[in-house]
Design a protein around this motif. Structure first.
Motif, PDB file in Angstrom:
ATOM      1  N   MET A  83       0.824  -1.205   0.000  1.00 51.54           N
ATOM      2  CA  MET A  83       0.000   0.000   0.000  1.00 51.54           C
ATOM      3  C   MET A  83       0.861   1.259   0.000  1.00 51.54           C
ATOM      4  SD  MET A  83      -3.183  -1.030   2.502  1.00 51.54           S
ATOM      5  CE  MET A  83      -4.081   0.459   2.085  1.00 51.54           C
ATOM      6  N   ASP A  93      -8.159  -0.622  -1.307  1.00 58.03           N
ATOM      7  CA  ASP A  93      -8.097  -0.362   0.130  1.00 58.03           C
ATOM      8  C   ASP A  93      -8.334  -1.630   0.943  1.00 58.03           C
ATOM      9  OD1 ASP A  93      -8.113   2.774   0.223  1.00 58.03           O
ATOM     10  OD2 ASP A  93      -9.610   2.198  -1.251  1.00 58.03           O
ATOM     11  N   GLU A 134     -16.489  -0.709  -0.411  1.00 52.91           N
ATOM     12  CA  GLU A 134     -15.160  -0.147  -0.604  1.00 52.91           C
ATOM     13  C   GLU A 134     -14.069  -1.195  -0.500  1.00 52.91           C
ATOM     14  OE1 GLU A 134     -16.489   0.855   3.666  1.00 52.91           O
ATOM     15  OE2 GLU A 134     -17.320   0.849   1.643  1.00 52.91           O
ATOM     16  N   ASN A 135     -14.381  -2.332   0.084  1.00 57.50           N
ATOM     17  CA  ASN A 135     -13.364  -3.367   0.212  1.00 57.50           C
ATOM     18  C   ASN A 135     -13.143  -4.117  -1.087  1.00 57.50           C
ATOM     19  OD1 ASN A 135     -12.780  -2.836   2.878  1.00 57.50           O
ATOM     20  ND2 ASN A 135     -14.437  -4.109   3.622  1.00 57.50           N
ATOM     21  N   TYR A 184      -3.279   4.674   4.712  1.00 59.73           N
ATOM     22  CA  TYR A 184      -3.959   3.884   5.727  1.00 59.73           C
ATOM     23  C   TYR A 184      -3.604   4.462   7.088  1.00 59.73           C
ATOM     24  CZ  TYR A 184       0.592   1.467   5.933  1.00 59.73           C
ATOM     25  OH  TYR A 184       1.935   1.174   6.040  1.00 59.73           O
ATOM     26  N   ASP A 235       0.208   4.658   8.236  1.00 60.25           N
ATOM     27  CA  ASP A 235       1.173   4.717   7.130  1.00 60.25           C
ATOM     28  C   ASP A 235       2.407   5.556   7.464  1.00 60.25           C
ATOM     29  OD1 ASP A 235      -0.031   7.159   7.102  1.00 60.25           O
ATOM     30  OD2 ASP A 235      -0.848   7.015   5.077  1.00 60.25           O
ATOM     31  N   GLN A 242     -12.242  -2.348  -3.586  1.00 61.87           N
ATOM     32  CA  GLN A 242     -11.172  -1.517  -4.100  1.00 61.87           C
ATOM     33  C   GLN A 242      -9.835  -1.924  -3.462  1.00 61.87           C
ATOM     34  OE1 GLN A 242     -12.155   0.265  -6.551  1.00 61.87           O
ATOM     35  NE2 GLN A 242     -14.297  -0.220  -6.148  1.00 61.87           N
ATOM     36  N   ALA A 302      -5.632  -3.019   3.345  1.00 63.70           N
ATOM     37  CA  ALA A 302      -5.513  -2.578   4.736  1.00 63.70           C
ATOM     38  C   ALA A 302      -6.418  -3.415   5.622  1.00 63.70           C
ATOM     39  CB  ALA A 302      -5.856  -1.097   4.856  1.00 63.70           C
ATOM     40  N   ILE A 348      -1.493   4.215  -1.372  1.00 67.25           N
ATOM     41  CA  ILE A 348      -2.812   4.149  -0.753  1.00 67.25           C
ATOM     42  C   ILE A 348      -2.659   4.471   0.730  1.00 67.25           C
ATOM     43  CG2 ILE A 348      -4.833   2.698  -0.335  1.00 67.25           C
ATOM     44  CD1 ILE A 348      -3.884   0.914  -2.635  1.00 67.25           C
ATOM     45  N   PHE A 402      -5.488   5.110  -7.234  1.00 71.83           N
ATOM     46  CA  PHE A 402      -4.119   4.731  -6.896  1.00 71.83           C
ATOM     47  C   PHE A 402      -3.419   4.317  -8.168  1.00 71.83           C
ATOM     48  CE2 PHE A 402      -5.540   0.542  -7.561  1.00 71.83           C
ATOM     49  CZ  PHE A 402      -4.476  -0.338  -7.504  1.00 71.83           C
TER      50      PHE A 402
END
Length: 927
Positions: free
Chosen positions: A317, A390, A385-386, A324, A327, A388, A393, A322, A883
């Motif tokens: 990520m 992301d 959204e999961n 998180y 990060d 995608q 994370a 991306i 991304f």
């Protein structure tokens, strides 16, 4: 004082927390620290702190003002691609973060001083020391204030920074001396060194004892952390909801194995466990006496199995850009902190005290924890959204939670569970039977690899299959270890020695290049000079017409494509097919009609060979969307099966039980291409005979560049005869086979001779003196061969001009096709080049230097002895779902990376337009 008692009571916990906090802040502060180091400031911003001389401070600031560095950011909201930062900006960031560092290091000094200050000494000294620590912190903050002003307007006097900083350093040195003296007086130093020595020795012993598990974890870490193919595989996991489920199940089985099996490794004498009982799980390790250190080590092996892919996902990520929650913390530091916390929890018995007080399991607490974790993991799948990127994370968070749940269970398993006791105590069947299932899956993959030629819907199973392979070897070598101890024989050692001796002594023909029966009498096997002459004569009328209508010279393209695995193949085919489309739409013939020859290395050769096969077989070339659909299939798993399975055994012990992984690789490409009407398994030279769909002399010549290991020379597979006068220092593969008039190379075999990346693909053997590896190891652009082709073309063209003036109206255009985003294909520089690393760095960068040299010569020498035009078209960083994915160097690629490439075709429109203008669309290009 109450706070003194509190600190002394909870000293260890405060110490661990402050050490971790300082580590995190220091790591963040040193981002781009190299930009602040120069001859004026060898220690970065510390040099500015300690600079009493105004001229030196001015020199430091002027140097920082003029120091810039460009960075490529994959992500950042997809608002920009390149960013340039100055050393002044870096200094500002470091200075701002220093306030956090001041707080944490002053707190650390404070805690240490309170703990080490002798209780029988006067309280006045304690108060004075605390005051000095806080004064040092205030002076440090004051220094930062003046540094911020100096960075802003450069008008601050040097003494204003130097004075508080110098006093701060004096106070810190005094305090540090006091702490060190007290550590010596109270025996801390000796105790600390003893504990470190004990810990290092114990860790080294456990690593050696648990070497089977450690090696498997190392393979998993390298696959997911060190290579972009692994990062791309993690994106592919979520291409369907079954992906995370399959991955979590497989990694959980491996974690349980990595926890349970190591308990057998530390047994001095072997228990008599038959192979049949071992497979069925009719044995137990609970009756074997063990020390707590080994038990804790085994538990940490299990937790590491979850934590390693978790931090690898966070690292991916960071590379994708991306954001998180954590990060700001480097994933490896997060791993170290988590492992440190787990180890402290085991040593201090926090888990036992919470979940099994007095040895009786609190089942309500335990099942509440497990239930909450599993409800959380399952519920994530319902959030849109999961889908995608992301989701990485969330999946990493799943793994962190599973690691904690696993550690809790492994710690309290042998406690009193009441009516669940018999099942909980004997874990062997629950460990070995799921492991055996994964073992048999990997065995099946090696027996019938065709079942694992995954398509776009099943390629998400590649990573679980790698885990199956690790389970296979963990179980196999565990039993061999037990059997060896039972018979007092080092079976594994003998296996390794036997494999090394057999493979080094016997001339193994397992990786012999495969041939097919054919007649080698195709006219296209003329010399390159003859072929070029015929190619030009076929276009004589078109050349004349083009000149009459446009008053310009007829364009002839020579194309070279860089290596880069599947990303190179994908970009090359999509780009050329886009040019074909654009040429036809503009009223010209397809782009490939004007291409005399292709020269490629590694994955670039594969892409070019697919274009040749498509032009031979199909009346209309595939569109970029068609090529994209092809690359959505999995071409990696067959290589994994061979590399980690049957090839390892066949090549080590001179066996020939089944074809090697290069054959599997060719077969899967042939099958997938057949689905879109392209025959990829015909003899290499046949694709240039008169039966081509587009007509004779319409398939560009393909020069497959490879590398002869025995001589260190470049080698070429080509459909025409070549001369050493024109291609000096080159091995011609077709010449090595000329005595065999009944067999020949397939196009797939000849192309993949150029794409045999070390270890991933086997070395191809022609005879005892010719073994071929990836062409990119010699020169990764194919540009050197392109220039040699151009020189032959130029000489041929001059001869034709002597008898026919029409050929005065021909020009050469060299097109180079890299496949990496600009700025990401830099040399592998070493931060500290010393005697041990220098030779390795030189070897690694040798092929990179050859590549740059070859293509740079072509780019810069356009007006030298040979006059030609030069263009280069490479992909660019395009935003996909907010991304920028990596373009993987491997044989599998995610939809995100393919979407990025396809979108990139529109971004490089100016470059495409410049090439299209060469054929003067609408002005007589088609006579």
């Amino acid at each position: 004082m109450p706070f003194v008692a509190f600190i002394r009571q909870y000293f260890l916990y405060l110490l661990y927390f402050l050490l971790a906090a300082n580590l995190i802040v220091i790591n963040k502060m040193h981002e781009h620290d190299e930009m602040l180091k120069s001859k004026w400031s060898p220690y970065g911003i510390v040099s500015l702190e300690l600079s009493f001389s105004q001229p030196q401070q001015d020199s430091i600031l002027r140097t920082w003002d003029s120091t810039y560095k460009g960075f490529i950011f994959f992500g950042s909201g997809c608002t920009e691609f390149r960013r340039t930062i100055s050393a002044i900006q870096v200094a500002h960031r470091q200075n701002n973060k220093d306030y956090y560092f001041i707080f944490f290091y002053i707190s650390l000094f404070f805690v240490l001083f309170v703990k080490l200050y002798p209780e029988d000494w006067p309280a006045l000294g304690l108060n004075a020391g605390i005051d000095l620590i806080f004064i040092a912190g205030l002076l440090d903050a004051a220094g930062d204030f003046f540094i911020a002003r100096a960075l802003h307007d450069h008008q601050v006097a040097a003494w204003q920074i130097w004075l508080p900083s110098a006093i701060k350093w004096v106070l810190l040195i005094i305090i540090s001396i006091f702490l060190v003296v007290q550590m010596f007086r109270q025996g801390w130093i000796l105790t600390l060194l003893q504990k470190i020595s004990f810990y290092v020795a114990g860790t080294a012993r456990l690593i050696f004892d648990f070497r089977i598990v450690v090696l498997g974890l190392a393979v998993l870490f390298l696959a997911l952390w060190a290579v972009d193919q692994g990062r791309d595989l993690m994106l592919i996991i979520n291409s369907h909801k079954t992906g995370p489920i399959a991955f979590l199940i497989a990694i959980s089985v491996l974690a349980v194995l990595n926890w349970y099996l190591p308990k057998l490794y530390i047994i001095e004498t072997g228990s008599r466990i038959s192979a049949f009982d071992f497979v069925r799980g009719r044995w137990s390790v609970d009756s074997i006496p063990r020390i707590k250190n080994s038990l804790d080590g085994a538990r940490l092996m299990g937790t590491l199995t979850f934590l390693i892919p978790a931090v690898c996902m966070l690292n991916a990520m960071r590379i994708f850009g991306i954001p998180y929650l954590l990060d700001d913390i480097h994933p490896l530091i997060l791993l170290a902190i988590t492992l440190g916390f787990y180890q402290i929890a085991l040593v201090e018995e926090w888990i036992s005290n919470i979940f099994s007080p007095k040895g009786i399991v609190n089942k309500a607490r335990f099942f509440l924890l497990i239930g909450a974790i599993f409800v959380f993991i399952i519920s994530l799948g319902f959030f849109q959204e999961n889908v995608q990127p992301d989701f990485l994370a969330m999946l990493a968070l799943d793994l962190f939670l599973l690691s904690f749940a696993f550690l809790v269970f492994a710690t309290i398993r042998t406690c009193d569970w009441g009516n669940l006791q018999p099942r909980i105590r004997n874990m062997t069947p629950f460990v070995i039977l799921p492991g055996m299932l994964l073992l048999f899956i990997f065995l099946l993959a090696n027996i019938s690899p065709e079942l694992f030629f995954f398509n776009e819907k099943r390629r998400l199973l590649t990573l679980p299959l790698i885990i199956c392979a690790i389970c296979f070897y963990s179980i196999l070598f565990t039993y061999l270890l037990l059997a060896g101890r039972m018979w007092n024989i080092r079976i594994i050692t003998f296996f390794i020695i036997a494999g090394l001796v057999i493979s080094s002594v016997l001339k193994n023909s397992y990786h012999q290049v495969r041939m097919i029966e054919t007649r080698n009498d195709y006219p296209s096997t003329d010399s390159l000079h003859q072929y070029i002459a015929s190619w030009l004569m076929k276009r004589r009328a078109e050349i004349d017409s083009f000149n009459l209508h446009t008053n310009d010279s007829f364009p002839v393209f020579i194309v070279n494509a860089y290596g880069g695995g599947i990303r190179a193949a994908a970009w090359t085919t999509m780009l050329v097919s886009k040019l074909d489309q654009r040429f036809v739409d503009s009223g010209s013939r397809p782009f490939q009609h004007y291409v005399l020859a292709y020269s490629g290395a590694s994955g670039g050769t594969i892409g070019l060979s697919l274009l040749c096969a498509a032009r031979y077989n199909l009346p209309m070339g595939p569109t970029p969307d068609t090529w994209k659909g092809l690359y959505e299939n999995d071409f990696l798993t067959p290589m994994i099966i061979g590399l980690m399975g049957r090839d390892a055994w066949n090549s080590s012990f001179d066996l020939h039980v089944c074809p090697d992984r290069s054959v599997l690789q060719e077969r899967i490409w042939e099958e997938r291409l057949k689905e879109i009407g392209i025959k990829y398994d015909s003899p290499y030279v046949r694709y240039w005979d008169s039966s081509a769909s587009a007509g004779r002399y319409e398939v560009p010549l393909l020069f497959s560049n490879t590398y002869n290991v025995d001589s260190g020379l470049k080698a070429i597979v080509a459909p025409v005869h070549l001369s050493h006068l024109q291609f000096p220092g080159t091995v011609f593969v077709e010449d090595l086979l000329q005595e065999d008039d009944k067999n020949a190379l397939k196009l797939s075999t000849g192309a993949f001779l150029s794409a045999r990346f070390p270890f991933i693909s086997p070395t191809g053997k022609i005879d005892d003196f010719h073994h071929f590896m990836d062409g990119g190891l010699k020169e990764n652009s194919g540009a050197e061969t392109s220039r040699e082709i151009m020189e032959v073309f130029d000489k041929t063209l001059k001869k034709l001009r002597k008898s026919d003036s029409v050929y005065n109206n021909v020009k050469v255009i060299m097109l180079s096709i890299p496949n990496t985003i600009l700025g990401t294909d830099s040399l592998q520089t070493a931060a500290n080049l010393y005697e041990l690393t220098a030779p390795l760095t030189a070897l690694m960068n040798n092929w990179v230097g050859n590549t740059r040299k070859a293509d740079t010569i072509n780019a810069k020498n356009i007006d030298a002895y040979y006059h030609y035009h030069y263009y280069q078209l490479r992909p660019v960083g395009i935003c996909v779902d907010n991304f920028k994915p990596v373009l993987p160097l491997g044989w599998q690629i995610s939809d995100y990376a393919l979407d990025q490439m396809e979108s990139g075709l529109d971004t490089i429109k100016p470059g495409l337009d410049a090439i299209i203008k060469i054929v003067k669309p609408g002005h007589g290009s088609i006579p």
